[in-house]
Motif scaffolding. Structure first.
Motif, mmCIF file in Angstrom:
data_model
loop_
_atom_site.group_PDB
_atom_site.id
_atom_site.type_symbol
_atom_site.label_atom_id
_atom_site.label_comp_id
_atom_site.label_asym_id
_atom_site.label_seq_id
_atom_site.Cartn_x
_atom_site.Cartn_y
_atom_site.Cartn_z
ATOM 1 N N PRO A 277 -12.784 -8.197 35.673
ATOM 2 C CA PRO A 277 -11.558 -7.456 35.997
ATOM 3 C C PRO A 277 -11.576 -6.068 35.374
ATOM 4 N N ARG A 278 -10.907 -5.129 36.021
ATOM 5 C CA ARG A 278 -10.817 -3.760 35.512
ATOM 6 C C ARG A 278 -9.424 -3.433 34.997
ATOM 7 N N CYS A 279 -8.452 -4.228 35.380
ATOM 8 C CA CYS A 279 -7.071 -3.960 34.993
ATOM 9 C C CYS A 279 -6.338 -5.288 34.874
ATOM 10 N N ALA A 280 -5.636 -5.495 33.750
ATOM 11 C CA ALA A 280 -5.008 -6.784 33.492
ATOM 12 C C ALA A 280 -3.638 -6.604 32.858
ATOM 13 N N LEU A 281 -2.768 -7.557 33.142
ATOM 14 C CA LEU A 281 -1.432 -7.592 32.554
ATOM 15 C C LEU A 281 -1.378 -8.661 31.472
ATOM 16 N N SER A 282 -0.705 -8.336 30.365
ATOM 17 C CA SER A 282 -0.403 -9.315 29.334
ATOM 18 C C SER A 282 1.113 -9.378 29.207
ATOM 19 N N LEU A 283 1.688 -10.554 29.449
ATOM 20 C CA LEU A 283 3.139 -10.711 29.524
ATOM 21 C C LEU A 283 3.665 -11.571 28.381
ATOM 22 N N ASN A 284 4.857 -11.224 27.904
ATOM 23 C CA ASN A 284 5.528 -12.020 26.871
ATOM 24 C C ASN A 284 7.028 -12.030 27.088
ATOM 25 N N SER A 285 7.647 -13.130 26.730
ATOM 26 C CA SER A 285 9.102 -13.256 26.781
ATOM 27 C C SER A 285 9.568 -13.952 25.511
ATOM 28 N N ALA A 286 10.846 -13.720 25.168
ATOM 29 C CA ALA A 286 11.379 -14.254 23.916
ATOM 30 C C ALA A 286 12.782 -14.796 24.131
ATOM 31 N N PHE A 287 13.218 -15.625 23.183
ATOM 32 C CA PHE A 287 14.610 -16.059 23.168
ATOM 33 C C PHE A 287 15.510 -14.822 23.208
#
Length: 367
Positions: free
Chosen positions: A345-355
């Protein structure tokens, strides 16, 4: 993979230090993620005999938290030949030890040539991603040529007990993101540090970037104190904000390292957000959650997952979505269920969510 990569702009990552249940360094963590080999085992660090869940991804003999963070900082700053004076943004769990840990890290960071801890982030599971976004803004504004971000969380009995009592931990002892039969998350140790630097400053030092931070986005749902908004609208806003900042279409994304905690509700909400943003393209977009391998490190989660994502761009091997039992028909994602050693891959998303409804998206591109 898609060819419409983000333009070569924005800050770059020039240093990285990692400590996880797999030991020091990114290499053992990335190798485990690529094969789907989890770090979960029976907890022996403290008594879990009365807990509903007894597994976590822990270091066998962990140092004190401040020492763990300082070790990651030394690894991140050393190879990049970091000039002195860079400010440090630190993400930690909020408890009675936070102030003392931050003070110890600040003292040790000064010995590494850093300016000391400038801010402490305690915003739950998006704390470290928020710090990375702030570092990028500080670098992008020209205020600093480089900013260091560090985060650490070593699982303690009180946090373990609280998550267990709230039935947030997987009762079957496996973290199964987006899978049928998923029942919750599992905790993990992590200490991570990254150097966020202006591209021209890195070039002037002759440093080869590890990756580029092409875009970032943040949003707040304000839906519920701990439940996600069911339609995932906040996650979708964060992703769209990251794409817009990078100036690219969703088709530029080659891989998503999802938040994927293994919670029935939050995984479904995140999947709905991805469907909203990517539409039909999601049918061929690889998605996985590296938490399924290294565990949920709370305030350090976003940084260890960013490290894994940087490793994906460098090594080309996608993390396997471990713990899979079978498809959840409501999820509908192209999950990485077996090793893909030649993904590149050349481009990637890293996602996070919280309370509390906080969401972050970091869009990382190959250098």
């Amino acid at each position: 993979m898609n060819s419409s990569a983000p333009p070569a702009a924005g800050p770059v990552f020039t240093g990285l230090g990692v400590l996880s249940a797999f030991g020091p360094g990114l290499a053992p963590l990335a190798a485990a993620a690529a094969r789907g080999g989890t770090g979960f085992a029976e907890v022996t660090r403290f008594d879990v005999a009365r807990r509903g869940t007894r597994r976590a991804a822990l270091l066998a003999d962990p140092p004190p938290l401040a020492d763990a963070v300082l070790g990651a900082l030394a690894d991140a700053c050393g190879p990049s030949g970091l000039p002195s004076g860079a400010p440090l943004l630190l993400a930690l769990h909020s408890d009675l030890n936070t102030r003392g840990t931050a003070a110890l890290v600040s003292q040790g960071a000064a010995a590494l040539g850093l300016a000391g801890v400038g801010r402490v982030y305690t915003g739950a599971c998006v704390a470290a991603a928020t710090a990375v976004a702030d570092a990028a803004a500080l670098v992008g504004s020209g205020r600093y040529p480089r900013v260091v971000v560090a985060a650490g969380h070593l699982v303690e009995p009180g946090v373990f007990a609280a998550f267990d009592a709230g039935r947030a931990l997987a009762r079957d002892g496996a973290l199964r993101p987006f899978s049928a039969g998923r029942s919750g998350t599992l905790l993990g140790d992590a200490a991570v540090a990254v150097v966020v630097e202006a591209a021209d400053a890195a070039a002037a030092r002759g440093v080869r970037p590890l990756a580029r931070l092409a875009g970032w986005g943040r949003s707040g749902d304000a839906y519920h104190v701990c439940r996600p908004r069911p339609d995932g609208a906040g996650v979708a806003r964060a992703v769209r904000s990251a794409l817009a900042r990078a100036g690219v279409a969703p088709s530029a994304v080659d891989y998503v390292n999802a938040n994927g905690t293994g919670s029935p509700m939050s995984d479904l909400a995140e999947a709905r957000a991805l469907h909203e943003v990517f539409g039909a393209a999601l049918e061929t977009l690889p998605v996985s959650s590296s938490k399924s391998v290294h565990g949920h490190a709370l305030e350090a989660s976003a940084l260890i997952e960013l490290a894994v994502t940087i490793g994906v761009l460098d090594g080309g091997q996608l993390p396997v979505n471990a713990g899979w039992l079978g498809p959840d028909p409501e999820v509908g994602l192209e999950l990485v269920l077996a090793p893909r050693p030649d993904a590149r891959p050349r481009c990637a998303l890293s996602l996070n969510s919280a309370f509390g409804g906080a969401n972050t998206a970091l869009l990382v591109a190959a250098a």
